[in-house]
Design an enzyme around this catalytic site. Sequence first.
Site, short mmCIF file in Angstrom:
data_model
loop_
_atom_site.label_atom_id
_atom_site.label_comp_id
_atom_site.label_asym_id
_atom_site.label_seq_id
_atom_site.Cartn_x
_atom_site.Cartn_y
_atom_site.Cartn_z
N ASP A 28 17.48 5.15 6.69
CA ASP A 28 18.82 5.56 6.28
C ASP A 28 18.85 5.92 4.80
OD1 ASP A 28 21.49 6.08 6.53
OD2 ASP A 28 22.12 4.01 6.83
N TRP A 33 20.50 10.21 -1.02
CA TRP A 33 19.42 10.58 -1.94
C TRP A 33 19.66 12.00 -2.44
CZ3 TRP A 33 15.85 14.37 -2.55
CH2 TRP A 33 14.75 14.10 -3.39
N ASN A 76 23.98 10.91 16.54
CA ASN A 76 23.76 11.93 15.50
C ASN A 76 24.22 13.33 15.92
OD1 ASN A 76 20.71 10.47 14.11
ND2 ASN A 76 22.84 10.27 13.44
N ARG A 79 27.12 15.01 14.02
CA ARG A 79 27.00 15.64 12.69
C ARG A 79 27.22 17.15 12.82
NH1 ARG A 79 22.79 12.26 9.06
NH2 ARG A 79 23.56 10.26 9.73
#
Length: 248
Positions: A28, A33, A76, A79
């Site tokens: 994760d 980042w 997911n 998304r």
Amino acid sequence: MIPLKASPELVPVGGADTLPRHVAIIMDGNGRWAKARRLPRVAGHRRGVEAVRRIVRKAGEIGLEVLTLYAFSSENWRRPMEEVSDLMGLLRHFIRADLNEIAGAGVRIRVIGDYRAFQDDLVKLIDDAIARTAANTGMTLVIALNYGSHNEIARATRALAERARAGEIDPASITAEAITGELDTADIPPVDLLIRTSGERRLSNFLLWQAAYAELLFTDTLWPDFGEAELVEALDDFSRRERRFGGL
Ligand code: FPP
């Protein structure tokens, strides 16, 4: 008092001073980042793949028996389409670019989750990678793709119920062991150490059954920054824990 029937098969072997047999990682923090660097999210995922390479190599060198990576959850799909497509593209590229090295290192690839929902060419790439590495005897690399524990347990339960309805098995034989043997992870040992990066402290529908006795390790390090040193530190932390499996 009549003792309850023990189920030693469900209890992982190994002691506090040993290497975990099975390490599972929720990778994760790729998005954060990238955000911290004002980069698009896909840049974080790209760096995430580099971390995957490092960790697969290091885990193999260390001699782990099983490494499971949560690459794409069944949630997911929620998304944006572009990000889903970027993740699929990265997976495609990873298999094409890294399969030779992985296969050459003796690693056996397994997939858990309903990956047949992916595009046909990707399903074929995955099937080929599994077939090509099936006879390898080194580390097992389990990649969780379109994976969710609830769905996996429901599929396993349904398969057993169908067999009971067909008269092939007695409903009384549907024990915890029987369910374990029907999961996507059948014949893979239970999780000893479950790591989640990026400071989140959730299991997010990952290996809920298999991690029943796992040690949990949450680190603030974002996945793209997770390197060999962080893996070794996690194993070191595990080796200092006392595992009791419900006993004293
Ligand atoms: C979580 O970061 C990461 C993912 C949803 C995908 C993980 C995928 C990879 C590392 C690349 C593909 C994998 C392989 C095996 C080639 P996030 O996007 O949820 O980060 P955030 O919570 O900071 O937004």
